[in-house]
Design a protein around this motif. Structure first.
Motif, PDB file in Angstrom:
ATOM      1  N   PHE A  81      76.247 -43.625  25.435  1.00 45.34           N
ATOM      2  CA  PHE A  81      77.343 -44.424  24.919  1.00 45.34           C
ATOM      3  C   PHE A  81      76.933 -45.891  24.983  1.00 45.34           C
ATOM      4  O   PHE A  81      77.188 -46.563  25.981  1.00 45.34           O
ATOM      5  CB  PHE A  81      78.619 -44.182  25.738  1.00 45.34           C
ATOM      6  CG  PHE A  81      79.161 -42.790  25.618  1.00 45.34           C
ATOM      7  CD1 PHE A  81      80.147 -42.479  24.692  1.00 45.34           C
ATOM      8  CD2 PHE A  81      78.673 -41.769  26.423  1.00 45.34           C
ATOM      9  CE1 PHE A  81      80.642 -41.198  24.570  1.00 45.34           C
ATOM     10  CE2 PHE A  81      79.160 -40.478  26.316  1.00 45.34           C
ATOM     11  CZ  PHE A  81      80.145 -40.190  25.387  1.00 45.34           C
ATOM     12  N   PRO A  82      76.268 -46.396  23.950  1.00 42.94           N
ATOM     13  CA  PRO A  82      75.854 -47.809  23.941  1.00 42.94           C
ATOM     14  C   PRO A  82      77.062 -48.704  23.696  1.00 42.94           C
ATOM     15  O   PRO A  82      78.188 -48.236  23.492  1.00 42.94           O
ATOM     16  CB  PRO A  82      74.875 -47.864  22.768  1.00 42.94           C
ATOM     17  CG  PRO A  82      75.343 -46.786  21.848  1.00 42.94           C
ATOM     18  CD  PRO A  82      75.880 -45.691  22.715  1.00 42.94           C
ATOM     19  N   LEU A  83      76.834 -50.007  23.718  1.00 44.98           N
ATOM     20  CA  LEU A  83      77.906 -50.954  23.424  1.00 44.98           C
ATOM     21  C   LEU A  83      78.460 -50.711  22.023  1.00 44.98           C
ATOM     22  O   LEU A  83      77.703 -50.497  21.076  1.00 44.98           O
ATOM     23  CB  LEU A  83      77.381 -52.390  23.509  1.00 44.98           C
ATOM     24  CG  LEU A  83      77.225 -53.016  24.894  1.00 44.98           C
ATOM     25  CD1 LEU A  83      76.562 -54.378  24.760  1.00 44.98           C
ATOM     26  CD2 LEU A  83      78.553 -53.135  25.611  1.00 44.98           C
ATOM     27  N   GLU A  84      79.776 -50.749  21.910  1.00 48.72           N
ATOM     28  CA  GLU A  84      80.432 -50.621  20.611  1.00 48.72           C
ATOM     29  C   GLU A  84      81.105 -51.947  20.272  1.00 48.72           C
ATOM     30  O   GLU A  84      82.287 -52.138  20.538  1.00 48.72           O
ATOM     31  CB  GLU A  84      81.467 -49.494  20.641  1.00 48.72           C
ATOM     32  CG  GLU A  84      80.868 -48.106  20.693  1.00 48.72           C
ATOM     33  CD  GLU A  84      81.925 -47.031  20.500  1.00 48.72           C
ATOM     34  OE1 GLU A  84      82.988 -47.324  19.915  1.00 48.72           O
ATOM     35  OE2 GLU A  84      81.700 -45.906  20.947  1.00 48.72           O
ATOM     36  N   CYS A  85      80.327 -52.851  19.751  1.00 49.27           N
ATOM     37  CA  CYS A  85      80.860 -54.175  19.422  1.00 49.27           C
ATOM     38  C   CYS A  85      81.474 -54.158  18.021  1.00 49.27           C
ATOM     39  O   CYS A  85      80.863 -53.645  17.070  1.00 49.27           O
ATOM     40  CB  CYS A  85      79.757 -55.227  19.506  1.00 49.27           C
ATOM     41  SG  CYS A  85      79.072 -55.407  21.177  1.00 49.27           S
ATOM     42  N   THR A  86      82.667 -54.707  17.905  1.00 52.06           N
ATOM     43  CA  THR A  86      83.374 -54.735  16.618  1.00 52.06           C
ATOM     44  C   THR A  86      83.646 -56.173  16.206  1.00 52.06           C
ATOM     45  O   THR A  86      83.643 -57.087  17.039  1.00 52.06           O
ATOM     46  CB  THR A  86      84.714 -53.984  16.726  1.00 52.06           C
ATOM     47  OG1 THR A  86      85.515 -54.603  17.756  1.00 52.06           O
ATOM     48  CG2 THR A  86      84.500 -52.530  17.078  1.00 52.06           C
TER      49      THR A  86
END
Length: 511
Positions: A81-86
């Protein structure tokens, strides 16, 4: 920030590629047989993808909104689960597992220094911790952490020195990712400044209600609860990488120079301006008149920053047989880096302790140095080591082994888990999310920052839950065993001082 720490700060600065499996060129000329083979291959590949997808669904892990090509599976078939940047307002993803389901049940007993968790919480063992007691710690705290149903909420009171608060919070968030849903609900106050403030003499008697306050170090006259320091996840202002990466660098540095081929003097590099005891240490440097068997260097972090930290690599500082540890404003972050170097650590008698040093012993892991007569004490230590090279080497390597194994990140996280778990058991109130508190997660912390801070966060980020439980915390010391342990440490220090006194007496008598 109080005046002491303002002074300290002034002194301190003196996208992956996607491959399409069944794409046929419009201009390609293929035979019927070739076409049939390709179609069959595509059907098999599609079936494999469908089977993999269902494996995650059966395991109870949602991969909604995940790009299948970015999912990485290790030998335990864990989903990363890597970073989920939005873009826009960053929110906390809801696809991370909420329960810890380890498949590896081979557990082991934690290192002995975990016993000190029981001692650090002893002041609250009988009466527990009330909300009033917790709020009593607000006076100096930088922030309050609230964990409810595995999620972290923050109530911030004041900024800390540099990014200590940032990386401390980051570390707690990684603990929650490593063992999702395993920590009970809790509330705690954290003070990121150096010196302990919950003094024991102010909380005596049957009606004493000391406020529980977490920080990086304490002393024998205080009740502050010690917690792993921020630099385990990186110290951005000094370009010191997360602990896991630093350990690799130091391990490689240890291999480059064999112990007996190292420079036979005591090495120290640091900022002498942060404390009187360090200024006093500089008097022990080699001069044209005196050689105290030391080689001492000033670390100018401001200059080092401007020059790209070319001369501050910790892996390149394992070149001497002996390294000196000395406290600064309080305990020093440098302690673990020095002890990891295979060199025999010359440990100047401290006032403060962090969470792990209490499991280490003089003459086994380090050589004690007097604080009130550093120069003569250091000179004797180096003379002794150079006359007993095998013993000196074994002391240095025992410390390095302790740091590399008993203080690896798995044990750091286990210590954090057990400390917080035991602390939560003492709470006499139901933890609740404060009105106006902000939920924090890895994304809300890392996605909005760049540079070294972002780099260290990505390097130290826990990308999937642990496949095993934390180590098992050992039981508390019984009073007699604890007394014997402390007396053994003190007797070892005394023995060194006796040898030292005899050495200088013989010198003065011309022997």
């Amino acid at each position: 920030m109080n005046k002491d720490n303002e002074t300290y700060l002034k002194l301190f600065w003196g996208g992956s590629n996607h491959h399409k499996r069944c794409l046929l060129s419009k201009n390609a000329k293929v035979t019927t047989v070739t076409t049939a083979v390709i179609v069959l291959f595509c059907l098999v590949a599609t079936f494999c993808d469908f089977a993999a997808l269902n494996t995650y669904i059966i395991a109870g892990v949602s991969i909604e909104n995940q790009n299948l090509s970015s999912i990485s599976i290790d030998k335990h078939q864990e989903q990363e689960f890597p970073l989920e940047c939005t873009k826009g307002t960053q929110t906390c993803p809801r696809n991370y597992p909420t329960k810890h389901n380890p498949t590896n049940h081979n557990n082991h007993i934690c290192p002995s220094y975990f016993k000190w968790i029981h001692e650090d919480l002893k002041a609250w063992r009988e009466k527990g911790i009330t909300r009033e007691m917790l709020e009593g710690a607000r006076r100096t705290a930088n922030f309050k952490v609230v964990i409810v149903e595995g999620r972290l909420y923050l109530e911030k009171y004041k900024k800390s020195i540099q990014t200590r608060d940032v990386f401390t919070l980051w570390g707690i968030l990684q603990l929650l990712r490593l063992y999702p849903g395993k920590l009970p609900d809790l509330e705690l106050m954290f003070d990121c400044e150096d010196r302990p403030v919950i003094h024991l003499d102010k909380f005596q008697g049957p009606n004493a209600s000391p406020p529980p306050l977490f920080r990086y170090c304490s002393d024998q006259w205080s009740l502050d609860i010690v917690f792993p320091d921020w630099s385990f996840w990186g110290w951005a202002e000094t370009n010191i990488k997360p602990w896991k990466e630093v350990l690799k660098d130091i391990k490689e540095g240890n291999k480059r120079t064999k112990w007996k081929d190292r420079v036979p003097y005591a090495y120290w590099k640091g900022n002498p301006k942060v404390a009187a005891t360090r200024k006093n240490l500089m008097k022990c440097n080699v001069t044209s008149k005196n050689d105290w068997n030391t080689r001492l260097y000033v670390q100018d972090w401001d200059k080092e920053s401007n020059q790209g930290y070319k001369k501050s690599s910790l892996g390149n500082q394992c070149t001497h047989r002996y390294k000196i540890y000395i406290e600064g404003w309080a305990w020093s972050v440098s302690e673990k880096y020095i002890l990891a170097c295979d060199s025999m650590t010359l440990y100047v008698r401290p006032k403060y302790h962090d969470f792990f040093i209490r499991g280490m012993e003089p003459l086994q892991h380090y050589w004690p140095i007097r604080d009130d007569s550093k120069c003569t004490s250091l000179k004797f230590a180096v003379e002794w080591g150079n006359n007993h090279v095998d013993k000196a080497q074994s002391i240095g390597e025992a410390a390095s082994k302790f740091i590399q194994e008993d203080l690896d990140m798995n044990n750091v996280y286990s210590y954090m888990f057990h400390l917080l778990n035991e602390y939560a058991k003492l709470l006499k109130f139901k933890p609740t999310i404060p009105q106006g508190a902000i939920e924090f997660c890895s994304e809300t912390m890392a996605c909005g920052v760049n540079g070294t801070q972002r780099k260290f966060m990505e390097e130290s980020m826990v990308k999937f839950p642990s496949d095993s439980n934390p180590c098992t915390i050992p039981p508390p010391y019984d009073p007699l065993t604890l007394q014997e342990f402390l007396e053994r440490k003190e007797n070892s220090t005394r023995q060194v001082e006796i040898w030292e006194d005899e050495y200088w007496l013989n010198k003065s008598n011309g022997q």
